[in-house]
Design a protein around this motif. Sequence first.
Motif, PDB file in Angstrom:
ATOM      1  N   PHE A   1       1.064  -1.143  -0.145  1.00 23.30           N
ATOM      2  CA  PHE A   1      -0.055   0.082   0.006  1.00 23.30           C
ATOM      3  C   PHE A   1       1.008   1.309   0.152  1.00 23.30           C
ATOM      4  N   VAL A   2       0.456   2.211  -0.939  1.00 21.23           N
ATOM      5  CA  VAL A   2       0.939   3.648  -0.693  1.00 21.23           C
ATOM      6  C   VAL A   2      -0.123   4.627  -0.406  1.00 21.23           C
ATOM      7  N   PHE A   3      -0.136   5.374   0.415  1.00 22.27           N
ATOM      8  CA  PHE A   3      -1.234   6.434   0.670  1.00 22.27           C
ATOM      9  C   PHE A   3      -0.926   7.930   0.423  1.00 22.27           C
ATOM     10  N   GLN A   4      -1.809   8.718   0.349  1.00 23.89           N
ATOM     11  CA  GLN A   4      -1.559   9.989   0.129  1.00 23.89           C
ATOM     12  C   GLN A   4      -0.648  10.302   1.294  1.00 23.89           C
ATOM     13  N   PHE A   5      -0.912  10.494   2.528  1.00 30.24           N
ATOM     14  CA  PHE A   5       0.059  10.851   3.632  1.00 30.24           C
ATOM     15  C   PHE A   5       0.523   9.458   3.959  1.00 30.24           C
ATOM     16  N   ASN A   6       1.942   9.577   3.705  1.00 25.59           N
ATOM     17  CA  ASN A   6       2.734   8.529   3.524  1.00 25.59           C
ATOM     18  C   ASN A   6       2.720   7.308   4.936  1.00 25.59           C
ATOM     19  N   ASN A   7       2.049   7.657   5.987  1.00 24.49           N
ATOM     20  CA  ASN A   7       2.124   6.854   7.327  1.00 24.49           C
ATOM     21  C   ASN A   7       3.091   6.336   7.418  1.00 24.49           C
ATOM     22  N   LEU A   8       4.171   7.080   7.384  1.00 24.29           N
ATOM     23  CA  LEU A   8       5.788   6.356   7.982  1.00 24.29           C
ATOM     24  C   LEU A   8       5.546   6.727   9.450  1.00 24.29           C
ATOM     25  N   LEU A   9       6.131   5.915  10.400  1.00 28.21           N
ATOM     26  CA  LEU A   9       6.200   6.229  11.886  1.00 28.21           C
ATOM     27  C   LEU A   9       7.383   7.124  12.036  1.00 28.21           C
ATOM     28  N   PRO A  10       6.989   8.192  12.834  1.00 29.11           N
ATOM     29  CA  PRO A  10       7.971   9.328  13.040  1.00 29.11           C
ATOM     30  C   PRO A  10       9.212   8.841  13.847  1.00 29.11           C
ATOM     31  N   GLU A  11       8.731   7.996  14.744  1.00 29.88           N
ATOM     32  CA  GLU A  11      10.166   7.577  15.711  1.00 29.88           C
ATOM     33  C   GLU A  11      11.027   6.468  15.084  1.00 29.88           C
ATOM     34  N   PHE A  12      10.693   6.237  13.891  1.00 29.97           N
ATOM     35  CA  PHE A  12      11.628   4.988  13.151  1.00 29.97           C
ATOM     36  C   PHE A  12      12.386   5.821  12.108  1.00 29.97           C
ATOM     37  N   THR A  13      13.603   5.350  11.756  1.00 28.03           N
ATOM     38  CA  THR A  13      14.196   5.844  10.564  1.00 28.03           C
ATOM     39  C   THR A  13      13.750   5.266   9.137  1.00 28.03           C
ATOM     40  N   ALA A  14      14.181   5.786   8.199  1.00 28.99           N
ATOM     41  CA  ALA A  14      13.563   5.472   6.789  1.00 28.99           C
ATOM     42  C   ALA A  14      13.888   3.867   6.611  1.00 28.99           C
ATOM     43  N   LEU A  15      14.853   3.383   7.073  1.00 33.38           N
ATOM     44  CA  LEU A  15      15.329   1.763   6.944  1.00 33.38           C
ATOM     45  C   LEU A  15      14.422   1.204   7.626  1.00 33.38           C
ATOM     46  N   GLU A  16      14.090   1.755   9.139  1.00 33.67           N
ATOM     47  CA  GLU A  16      13.292   1.068  10.056  1.00 33.67           C
ATOM     48  C   GLU A  16      11.886   0.611   9.352  1.00 33.67           C
ATOM     49  N   ASN A  17      11.134   1.943   8.866  1.00 32.50           N
ATOM     50  CA  ASN A  17       9.952   2.026   8.550  1.00 32.50           C
ATOM     51  C   ASN A  17       9.562   0.908   7.304  1.00 32.50           C
ATOM     52  N   VAL A  18      10.862   0.849   6.350  1.00 31.12           N
ATOM     53  CA  VAL A  18      10.584  -0.143   5.305  1.00 31.12           C
ATOM     54  C   VAL A  18      10.685  -1.457   5.656  1.00 31.12           C
ATOM     55  N   CYS A  19      11.565  -1.736   6.909  1.00 31.61           N
ATOM     56  CA  CYS A  19      11.571  -3.022   7.228  1.00 31.61           C
ATOM     57  C   CYS A  19      10.505  -3.554   8.070  1.00 31.61           C
ATOM     58  N   LEU A  20       9.478  -2.775   8.672  1.00 30.64           N
ATOM     59  CA  LEU A  20       8.194  -2.961   9.340  1.00 30.64           C
ATOM     60  C   LEU A  20       7.657  -4.191   8.750  1.00 30.64           C
ATOM     61  N   PRO A  21       6.912  -4.270   7.475  1.00 34.24           N
ATOM     62  CA  PRO A  21       6.177  -5.418   7.048  1.00 34.24           C
ATOM     63  C   PRO A  21       6.914  -6.693   7.041  1.00 34.24           C
ATOM     64  N   GLY A  22       8.186  -6.510   6.782  1.00 33.41           N
ATOM     65  CA  GLY A  22       8.985  -7.700   6.689  1.00 33.41           C
ATOM     66  C   GLY A  22       9.090  -8.398   8.297  1.00 33.41           C
ATOM     67  N   PHE A  23       9.342  -7.517   9.061  1.00 28.26           N
ATOM     68  CA  PHE A  23       9.555  -8.117  10.506  1.00 28.26           C
ATOM     69  C   PHE A  23       8.084  -8.540  10.860  1.00 28.26           C
ATOM     70  N   ILE A  24       6.895  -8.019  10.547  1.00 27.76           N
ATOM     71  CA  ILE A  24       5.453  -8.510  10.980  1.00 27.76           C
ATOM     72  C   ILE A  24       5.509  -9.728  10.404  1.00 27.76           C
ATOM     73  N   SER A  25       5.901  -9.944   9.170  1.00 22.80           N
ATOM     74  CA  SER A  25       5.687 -11.395   8.438  1.00 22.80           C
ATOM     75  C   SER A  25       6.704 -12.407   9.035  1.00 22.80           C
ATOM     76  N   GLY A  26       7.365 -12.031   9.931  1.00 23.19           N
ATOM     77  CA  GLY A  26       8.147 -13.142  10.557  1.00 23.19           C
ATOM     78  C   GLY A  26       9.558 -13.519   9.708  1.00 23.19           C
ATOM     79  N   LYS A  27       9.985 -12.676   8.959  1.00 28.57           N
ATOM     80  CA  LYS A  27      11.322 -13.074   7.950  1.00 28.57           C
ATOM     81  C   LYS A  27      12.539 -12.595   8.806  1.00 28.57           C
ATOM     82  N   ASP A  28      13.612 -13.232   8.070  1.00 27.95           N
ATOM     83  CA  ASP A  28      14.806 -13.294   8.727  1.00 27.95           C
ATOM     84  C   ASP A  28      15.050 -11.750   9.049  1.00 27.95           C
ATOM     85  N   GLU A  29      15.568 -11.172  10.212  1.00 21.69           N
ATOM     86  CA  GLU A  29      15.884  -9.746  10.254  1.00 21.69           C
ATOM     87  C   GLU A  29      17.065  -9.210   9.365  1.00 21.69           C
ATOM     88  N   LYS A  30      17.928 -10.106   9.376  1.00 17.53           N
ATOM     89  CA  LYS A  30      19.123  -9.732   8.396  1.00 17.53           C
ATOM     90  C   LYS A  30      18.791  -9.441   6.989  1.00 17.53           C
TER      91      LYS A  30
END
Length: 219
Positions: A85-114
């Motif tokens: 999903f891509v929304f008009q208001f990007n819905n990025l979490l302000p307390e996380f870096t760009a890299l961490e924001n991108v990682c979040l769906p992958g972490f939620i799915s239980g994929k290998d962190e590295k």
Amino acid sequence: MSLLQTTNIRRNYKNLAVLKGIDICIEPGEIVSIVGASGAGKTTLLQILGTLDRPDTGELILDGQNVFNLNDRKLAQFRNERIGFVFQFNNLLPEFTALENVCLPGFISGKDEKQVRERASELLDRLGLRDRQSHFPSQLSGGEQQRVAVARALINQPAIVFADEPSGNLDSHNAEELHQLFFRLRDEFGQTFVIVTHNEHLADLADRKLTIRDGVVLT
């Protein structure tokens, strides 16, 4: 075989019929725009196609799965793994870096962190953000924030990406860059996009433009 197919999708809110029988097919690698006046049902349709809402009646086959036969837990898992999903208001979490924001769906799915971090870094690099990965959203321009949101949408290698007014909060230069990015991602990755937009230029660039009026798709 179509990537996405709907049959007789209907959705009412109280006594108001918003969607009145939607039948559409979308092929792998297509970029499809959805246009229509405010209140025509565009966002409602996008929410149903993205499995964020269930129709009152009708069927949605997405990536070979009859999605509304799934219970809520299985549907949430399918959405996380197969839909971006891509929304008009990007819905990025302000307390996380760009890299961490991108990682979040992958972490939620239980994929290998590295592996998730490596893919997130690669995506940000491809989207021209190599030097911005450790920056927080408040330190990024509007265009950079939307590119982070696009990378987040792609992190789990989804079958399809739904974008709701993705350039609506951008100036004309950044909007044009974002539009070209969608087509580049389609050409490089074979990525499928469905884009709800009021931007007629973007809508006309798409492989197909679907117009919703009074709850039905005009052909």
